[in-house]
Design a protein around this motif. Structure first.
Motif, PDB file in Angstrom:
ATOM      1  N   ILE A  79      27.578  -3.046  22.301  1.00 23.03           N
ATOM      2  CA  ILE A  79      26.790  -4.111  22.665  1.00 23.03           C
ATOM      3  C   ILE A  79      27.377  -5.402  23.396  1.00 23.03           C
ATOM      4  CG2 ILE A  79      25.316  -5.951  21.772  1.00 23.03           C
ATOM      5  CD1 ILE A  79      24.123  -3.109  21.329  1.00 23.03           C
ATOM      6  N   LYS A  80      28.655  -5.629  23.208  1.00 23.18           N
ATOM      7  CA  LYS A  80      29.516  -6.808  23.816  1.00 23.18           C
ATOM      8  C   LYS A  80      29.584  -6.478  25.452  1.00 23.18           C
ATOM      9  CE  LYS A  80      31.907  -8.461  20.039  1.00 23.18           C
ATOM     10  NZ  LYS A  80      33.374  -8.727  19.475  1.00 23.18           N
ATOM     11  N   LYS A  81      29.834  -5.037  25.586  1.00 24.73           N
ATOM     12  CA  LYS A  81      29.892  -4.669  27.119  1.00 24.73           C
ATOM     13  C   LYS A  81      28.452  -5.230  27.924  1.00 24.73           C
ATOM     14  CE  LYS A  81      30.245  -0.509  29.770  1.00 24.73           C
ATOM     15  NZ  LYS A  81      30.557   0.948  29.625  1.00 24.73           N
ATOM     16  N   TYR A  82      27.524  -4.714  27.375  1.00 23.13           N
ATOM     17  CA  TYR A  82      26.191  -4.929  27.889  1.00 23.13           C
ATOM     18  C   TYR A  82      25.835  -6.453  28.080  1.00 23.13           C
ATOM     19  CZ  TYR A  82      26.029  -0.152  28.518  1.00 23.13           C
ATOM     20  OH  TYR A  82      26.313   1.263  28.742  1.00 23.13           O
ATOM     21  N   ILE A  83      26.313  -7.242  27.044  1.00 23.49           N
ATOM     22  CA  ILE A  83      26.080  -8.693  26.965  1.00 23.49           C
ATOM     23  C   ILE A  83      26.617  -9.442  27.943  1.00 23.49           C
ATOM     24  CG2 ILE A  83      26.355 -10.913  25.626  1.00 23.49           C
ATOM     25  CD1 ILE A  83      25.570  -9.340  23.074  1.00 23.49           C
ATOM     26  N   VAL A  84      27.878  -8.977  28.202  1.00 22.84           N
ATOM     27  CA  VAL A  84      28.737  -9.786  29.569  1.00 22.84           C
ATOM     28  C   VAL A  84      27.903  -9.303  30.799  1.00 22.84           C
ATOM     29  CG1 VAL A  84      30.835  -9.564  30.795  1.00 22.84           C
ATOM     30  CG2 VAL A  84      30.811  -9.609  28.176  1.00 22.84           C
ATOM     31  N   LYS A  85      27.567  -7.950  30.919  1.00 19.09           N
ATOM     32  CA  LYS A  85      26.720  -7.483  32.057  1.00 19.09           C
ATOM     33  C   LYS A  85      25.352  -8.188  32.445  1.00 19.09           C
ATOM     34  CE  LYS A  85      29.375  -3.348  32.746  1.00 19.09           C
ATOM     35  NZ  LYS A  85      29.218  -2.049  33.055  1.00 19.09           N
ATOM     36  N   GLU A  86      24.783  -8.431  31.201  1.00 18.17           N
ATOM     37  CA  GLU A  86      23.385  -9.203  31.295  1.00 18.17           C
ATOM     38  C   GLU A  86      23.850 -10.392  31.709  1.00 18.17           C
ATOM     39  OE1 GLU A  86      19.279  -9.238  30.244  1.00 18.17           O
ATOM     40  OE2 GLU A  86      20.474  -7.530  29.782  1.00 18.17           O
TER      41      GLU A  86
ATOM     42  N   LYS B 151      26.156 -11.793  33.641  1.00 18.35           N
ATOM     43  CA  LYS B 151      26.695 -11.675  34.930  1.00 18.35           C
ATOM     44  C   LYS B 151      24.946 -11.746  35.975  1.00 18.35           C
ATOM     45  CE  LYS B 151      27.815  -8.089  37.151  1.00 18.35           C
ATOM     46  NZ  LYS B 151      28.562  -7.119  37.782  1.00 18.35           N
ATOM     47  N   CYS B 152      24.217 -10.902  35.415  1.00 20.40           N
ATOM     48  CA  CYS B 152      22.917 -10.758  35.980  1.00 20.40           C
ATOM     49  C   CYS B 152      22.387 -11.973  36.046  1.00 20.40           C
ATOM     50  CB  CYS B 152      22.080  -9.783  35.440  1.00 20.40           C
ATOM     51  SG  CYS B 152      22.862  -7.900  35.437  1.00 20.40           S
ATOM     52  N   PHE B 153      22.359 -12.679  34.762  1.00 18.60           N
ATOM     53  CA  PHE B 153      21.683 -14.012  34.645  1.00 18.60           C
ATOM     54  C   PHE B 153      22.227 -15.182  35.698  1.00 18.60           C
ATOM     55  CE2 PHE B 153      20.929 -18.138  32.242  1.00 18.60           C
ATOM     56  CZ  PHE B 153      19.475 -17.969  32.256  1.00 18.60           C
ATOM     57  N   VAL B 154      23.321 -15.281  35.864  1.00 17.74           N
ATOM     58  CA  VAL B 154      24.350 -16.009  36.732  1.00 17.74           C
ATOM     59  C   VAL B 154      23.787 -15.848  38.069  1.00 17.74           C
ATOM     60  CG1 VAL B 154      26.209 -16.857  37.621  1.00 17.74           C
ATOM     61  CG2 VAL B 154      26.107 -16.505  35.392  1.00 17.74           C
ATOM     62  N   PHE B 155      23.588 -14.599  38.524  1.00 20.01           N
ATOM     63  CA  PHE B 155      23.027 -14.366  39.850  1.00 20.01           C
ATOM     64  C   PHE B 155      21.720 -14.799  40.086  1.00 20.01           C
ATOM     65  CE2 PHE B 155      26.190 -10.757  40.433  1.00 20.01           C
ATOM     66  CZ  PHE B 155      27.255 -11.414  40.444  1.00 20.01           C
ATOM     67  N   LEU B 156      20.959 -14.649  39.059  1.00 24.20           N
ATOM     68  CA  LEU B 156      19.249 -14.983  38.899  1.00 24.20           C
ATOM     69  C   LEU B 156      19.215 -16.558  39.194  1.00 24.20           C
ATOM     70  CD1 LEU B 156      16.557 -14.118  38.700  1.00 24.20           C
ATOM     71  CD2 LEU B 156      16.753 -14.407  36.432  1.00 24.20           C
TER      72      LEU B 156
ATOM     73  N   PHE C  31      21.136  -5.915  38.332  1.00 24.75           N
ATOM     74  CA  PHE C  31      20.079  -5.635  37.465  1.00 24.75           C
ATOM     75  C   PHE C  31      19.782  -4.122  37.340  1.00 24.75           C
ATOM     76  CE2 PHE C  31      18.415 -10.024  36.888  1.00 24.75           C
ATOM     77  CZ  PHE C  31      18.545 -10.048  35.309  1.00 24.75           C
ATOM     78  N   TYR C  32      19.879  -3.505  38.576  1.00 29.00           N
ATOM     79  CA  TYR C  32      19.410  -2.204  38.852  1.00 29.00           C
ATOM     80  C   TYR C  32      20.873  -1.332  37.989  1.00 29.00           C
ATOM     81  CZ  TYR C  32      19.162   2.669  41.033  1.00 29.00           C
ATOM     82  OH  TYR C  32      18.914   3.839  41.098  1.00 29.00           O
ATOM     83  N   LYS C  33      21.899  -1.632  38.462  1.00 30.66           N
ATOM     84  CA  LYS C  33      23.080  -1.019  37.598  1.00 30.66           C
ATOM     85  C   LYS C  33      23.071  -1.050  36.176  1.00 30.66           C
ATOM     86  CE  LYS C  33      26.269  -1.262  41.533  1.00 30.66           C
ATOM     87  NZ  LYS C  33      27.500  -2.073  41.934  1.00 30.66           N
ATOM     88  N   LEU C  34      22.642  -2.251  35.855  1.00 31.41           N
ATOM     89  CA  LEU C  34      22.572  -2.384  34.367  1.00 31.41           C
ATOM     90  C   LEU C  34      21.460  -1.666  33.603  1.00 31.41           C
ATOM     91  CD1 LEU C  34      23.604  -3.782  31.675  1.00 31.41           C
ATOM     92  CD2 LEU C  34      21.677  -5.822  32.247  1.00 31.41           C
ATOM     93  N   GLY C  35      20.555  -1.437  34.294  1.00 28.37           N
ATOM     94  CA  GLY C  35      19.368  -0.568  33.831  1.00 28.37           C
ATOM     95  C   GLY C  35      19.619   0.829  33.919  1.00 28.37           C
ATOM     96  N   GLN C  36      20.329   1.314  35.006  1.00 28.26           N
ATOM     97  CA  GLN C  36      20.702   2.789  34.921  1.00 28.26           C
ATOM     98  C   GLN C  36      21.834   2.929  33.942  1.00 28.26           C
ATOM     99  OE1 GLN C  36      19.783   5.237  36.949  1.00 28.26           O
ATOM    100  NE2 GLN C  36      17.967   3.753  37.499  1.00 28.26           N
TER     101      GLN C  36
END
Length: 93
Positions: A13-20, A22-27, A82-87
């Motif tokens: 879970i922690k790995k995906y929270i960090v990636k999420e 990062k997506c949020f910062v770009f947004l 977001f695309y990479k995270l979804g994939q």
């Protein structure tokens, strides 16, 4: 609840929270830059054209151009992240 989700999906879970995050910062950066663009247009018209101040009009035009470049860059980064995270989330099972 998180333990149950972790067992179900078997993902860290922690790995995906960090990636999420990062997506949020770009947004956020993309959104703020997009909101600034109309401000530059009004500054160019109000302070540059109506007051016949070519220096201010040029300065605000350069700022608008730089903000436009930032919008394009961060829109690309936001969409691809977001695309990479979804994939990754789709392929983890």
């Amino acid at each position: 609840m998180l333990d149950k989700l972790k067992r179900i999906f078997n993902i860290p879970i922690k790995k995906y929270i960090v990636k999420e995050f990062k997506c949020f910062v770009f947004l956020i950066i993309y959104t703020v830059a997009t909101l600034l663009l109309p401000t530059f247009v009004s500054k160019i018209i109000d302070k540059g054209i109506t007051q016949k101040n070519l220096r201010l009009a040029t300065l605000y035009s350069i700022g608008m151009l730089a903000t436009g470049v930032i919008v394009v860059i961060f829109q690309y980064l936001q969409q691809t992240s977001f695309y990479k995270l979804g994939q990754e989330l789709t392929m983890c099972n």
